[in-house]
Write a protein that holds these residues in place. Structure first.
Motif, PDB file in Angstrom:
ATOM      1  N   THR A  75       4.520   3.791   3.197  1.00  0.00           N
ATOM      2  CA  THR A  75       4.404   2.541   2.445  1.00  0.00           C
ATOM      3  C   THR A  75       4.165   1.456   3.474  1.00  0.00           C
ATOM      4  OG1 THR A  75       5.973   3.329   0.780  1.00  0.00           O
ATOM      5  CG2 THR A  75       5.558   0.946   0.862  1.00  0.00           C
ATOM      6  N   ALA A  76       3.174   0.605   3.190  1.00  0.00           N
ATOM      7  CA  ALA A  76       2.826  -0.464   4.138  1.00  0.00           C
ATOM      8  C   ALA A  76       2.612  -1.764   3.376  1.00  0.00           C
ATOM      9  CB  ALA A  76       1.546  -0.102   4.901  1.00  0.00           C
ATOM     10  N   ARG A  77       2.656  -2.863   4.108  1.00  0.00           N
ATOM     11  CA  ARG A  77       2.341  -4.182   3.570  1.00  0.00           C
ATOM     12  C   ARG A  77       0.901  -4.535   3.930  1.00  0.00           C
ATOM     13  NH1 ARG A  77       4.632  -6.817  -0.155  1.00  0.00           N
ATOM     14  NH2 ARG A  77       4.358  -8.820   0.806  1.00  0.00           N
ATOM     15  N   VAL A  78       0.281  -5.332   3.069  1.00  0.00           N
ATOM     16  CA  VAL A  78      -1.016  -5.903   3.395  1.00  0.00           C
ATOM     17  C   VAL A  78      -0.716  -7.255   4.026  1.00  0.00           C
ATOM     18  CG1 VAL A  78      -3.202  -6.774   2.512  1.00  0.00           C
ATOM     19  CG2 VAL A  78      -2.140  -4.761   1.447  1.00  0.00           C
ATOM     20  N   PRO A  79      -1.109  -7.449   5.295  1.00  0.00           N
ATOM     21  CA  PRO A  79      -0.747  -8.708   5.969  1.00  0.00           C
ATOM     22  C   PRO A  79      -1.457  -9.925   5.363  1.00  0.00           C
ATOM     23  CG  PRO A  79      -2.217  -7.390   7.332  1.00  0.00           C
ATOM     24  CD  PRO A  79      -1.917  -6.578   6.124  1.00  0.00           C
ATOM     25  N   VAL A 119       0.867  -1.175   0.000  1.00  0.00           N
ATOM     26  CA  VAL A 119       0.000   0.000   0.000  1.00  0.00           C
ATOM     27  C   VAL A 119       0.904   1.225   0.000  1.00  0.00           C
ATOM     28  CG1 VAL A 119      -1.901   1.225   1.096  1.00  0.00           C
ATOM     29  CG2 VAL A 119      -1.668  -1.248   1.435  1.00  0.00           C
ATOM     30  N   PHE A 120       0.736   2.058  -1.021  1.00  0.00           N
ATOM     31  CA  PHE A 120       1.505   3.290  -1.152  1.00  0.00           C
ATOM     32  C   PHE A 120       0.560   4.443  -0.875  1.00  0.00           C
ATOM     33  CE2 PHE A 120       3.132   0.031  -3.977  1.00  0.00           C
ATOM     34  CZ  PHE A 120       4.484   0.002  -3.637  1.00  0.00           C
ATOM     35  N   GLU A 152      -8.822   0.683   4.754  1.00  0.00           N
ATOM     36  CA  GLU A 152      -9.597   0.391   3.546  1.00  0.00           C
ATOM     37  C   GLU A 152      -8.815  -0.521   2.604  1.00  0.00           C
ATOM     38  OE1 GLU A 152     -11.834   2.709  -0.120  1.00  0.00           O
ATOM     39  OE2 GLU A 152     -11.462   3.800   1.746  1.00  0.00           O
ATOM     40  N   ALA A 153      -7.503  -0.430   2.651  1.00  0.00           N
ATOM     41  CA  ALA A 153      -6.638  -1.265   1.811  1.00  0.00           C
ATOM     42  C   ALA A 153      -6.413  -2.649   2.402  1.00  0.00           C
ATOM     43  CB  ALA A 153      -5.288  -0.567   1.608  1.00  0.00           C
ATOM     44  N   GLY A 154      -6.892  -2.880   3.643  1.00  0.00           N
ATOM     45  CA  GLY A 154      -6.675  -4.170   4.299  1.00  0.00           C
ATOM     46  C   GLY A 154      -5.390  -4.216   5.102  1.00  0.00           C
ATOM     47  N   SER A 155      -4.857  -3.055   5.430  1.00  0.00           N
ATOM     48  CA  SER A 155      -3.610  -2.949   6.186  1.00  0.00           C
ATOM     49  C   SER A 155      -3.862  -2.084   7.417  1.00  0.00           C
ATOM     50  CB  SER A 155      -2.516  -2.353   5.283  1.00  0.00           C
ATOM     51  OG  SER A 155      -1.259  -2.376   5.907  1.00  0.00           O
ATOM     52  N   GLY A 156      -2.850  -1.416   7.912  1.00  0.00           N
ATOM     53  CA  GLY A 156      -3.002  -0.536   9.067  1.00  0.00           C
ATOM     54  C   GLY A 156      -1.671   0.080   9.434  1.00  0.00           C
ATOM     55  N   LEU A 157      -1.694   0.997  10.374  1.00  0.00           N
ATOM     56  CA  LEU A 157      -0.458   1.668  10.801  1.00  0.00           C
ATOM     57  C   LEU A 157       0.582   0.677  11.319  1.00  0.00           C
ATOM     58  CD1 LEU A 157      -1.921   4.838  12.563  1.00  0.00           C
ATOM     59  CD2 LEU A 157      -0.758   4.742  10.345  1.00  0.00           C
ATOM     60  N   ASP A 158       0.141  -0.445  11.873  1.00  0.00           N
ATOM     61  CA  ASP A 158       1.084  -1.438  12.398  1.00  0.00           C
ATOM     62  C   ASP A 158       1.833  -2.182  11.298  1.00  0.00           C
ATOM     63  OD1 ASP A 158       0.330  -0.720  14.940  1.00  0.00           O
ATOM     64  OD2 ASP A 158      -0.957  -2.469  15.263  1.00  0.00           O
ATOM     65  N   HIS A 159       1.454  -1.971  10.046  1.00  0.00           N
ATOM     66  CA  HIS A 159       2.099  -2.657   8.923  1.00  0.00           C
ATOM     67  C   HIS A 159       2.902  -1.705   8.045  1.00  0.00           C
ATOM     68  CE1 HIS A 159      -0.044  -6.233  10.054  1.00  0.00           C
ATOM     69  NE2 HIS A 159      -1.138  -5.496  10.144  1.00  0.00           N
ATOM     70  N   VAL A 160       3.109  -0.466   8.531  1.00  0.00           N
ATOM     71  CA  VAL A 160       3.907   0.516   7.791  1.00  0.00           C
ATOM     72  C   VAL A 160       5.378   0.119   7.882  1.00  0.00           C
ATOM     73  CG1 VAL A 160       4.664   2.935   7.750  1.00  0.00           C
ATOM     74  CG2 VAL A 160       2.236   2.370   8.086  1.00  0.00           C
ATOM     75  N   VAL A 161       6.050   0.121   6.730  1.00  0.00           N
ATOM     76  CA  VAL A 161       7.476  -0.225   6.695  1.00  0.00           C
ATOM     77  C   VAL A 161       8.358   0.978   6.390  1.00  0.00           C
ATOM     78  CG1 VAL A 161       7.063  -2.634   6.074  1.00  0.00           C
ATOM     79  CG2 VAL A 161       7.402  -0.944   4.259  1.00  0.00           C
ATOM     80  N   ARG A 162       7.759   2.040   5.827  1.00  0.00           N
ATOM     81  CA  ARG A 162       8.524   3.229   5.476  1.00  0.00           C
ATOM     82  C   ARG A 162       7.647   4.446   5.660  1.00  0.00           C
ATOM     83  NH1 ARG A 162      12.965   5.698   5.363  1.00  0.00           N
ATOM     84  NH2 ARG A 162      13.581   6.804   3.525  1.00  0.00           N
ATOM     85  N   VAL A 163       8.196   5.504   6.254  1.00  0.00           N
ATOM     86  CA  VAL A 163       7.458   6.755   6.435  1.00  0.00           C
ATOM     87  C   VAL A 163       8.390   7.925   6.138  1.00  0.00           C
ATOM     88  CG1 VAL A 163       7.893   6.811   8.939  1.00  0.00           C
ATOM     89  CG2 VAL A 163       6.008   8.131   8.002  1.00  0.00           C
ATOM     90  N   THR A 164       7.842   8.921   5.448  1.00  0.00           N
ATOM     91  CA  THR A 164       8.576  10.151   5.177  1.00  0.00           C
ATOM     92  C   THR A 164       7.765  11.312   5.731  1.00  0.00           C
ATOM     93  OG1 THR A 164       9.535   9.226   3.167  1.00  0.00           O
ATOM     94  CG2 THR A 164       9.619  11.621   3.395  1.00  0.00           C
ATOM     95  N   TYR A 165       8.413  12.139   6.519  1.00  0.00           N
ATOM     96  CA  TYR A 165       7.792  13.333   7.095  1.00  0.00           C
ATOM     97  C   TYR A 165       8.392  14.533   6.383  1.00  0.00           C
ATOM     98  CZ  TYR A 165       6.981   9.994  10.884  1.00  0.00           C
ATOM     99  OH  TYR A 165       6.615   8.895  11.622  1.00  0.00           O
TER     100      TYR A 165
END
Length: 126
Positions: free
Chosen positions: A122-126, A28-29, A64-77
């Motif tokens: 960027t997150a993964r869908v578990p 999920v991007f 909505e994508a079937g993921s969540g904040l706990d599955h985020v692998v990369r974040v840019t602020y």
């Protein structure tokens, strides 16, 4: 490859031509997200409130994508004023307590002067 587009209904998405999130091949991007309350199209003045709003919008798109904040692998602020970054740490630390993603903070101008933070993940869908 199956691709799914997710929208928050933000007028920026249609005007600029992007999706809040794109789901592809188990990833999920999530686009750069600012602190607007999209229900009222208002922007809080405080950077921590903007940070909370941005993460809430991101969280809803991820769900909505079937993921969540706990599955985020990369974040840019992205912040126009790096001095505001320290105030956001408690908010980001709580949001990503489990995921602990790779992260980068960049100082750069944002689209509108009232925007104090933009967050992209960027997150993964578990």
């Amino acid at each position: 490859m199956t691709v799914r587009h997710i929208s928050t209904g933000s007028p920026f998405e249609e005007k600029i031509g992007y999706s809040r999130a794109v789901v592809a091949d188990g990833w999920v991007f999530v686009a750069g997200t600012t602190g607007y309350d999209y229900a009222t199209m208002t922007m809080p003045e405080d950077v921590t409130d903007q940070c909370r709003n941005a993460l809430a919008t991101i969280g809803r798109a991820l769900e909505e994508a079937g993921s969540g904040l706990d599955h985020v692998v990369r974040v840019t602020y992205i912040l126009p004023d790096k001095a505001d970054w320290l105030a956001c740490w408690p908010v980001t630390s709580a949001a990503f307590a489990l995921a602990r993603p790779a992260a980068t903070m960049i100082q750069a101008g944002l689209q509108e002067p009232e925007m104090k933070i933009e967050i992209e993940v960027t997150a993964r869908v578990p």
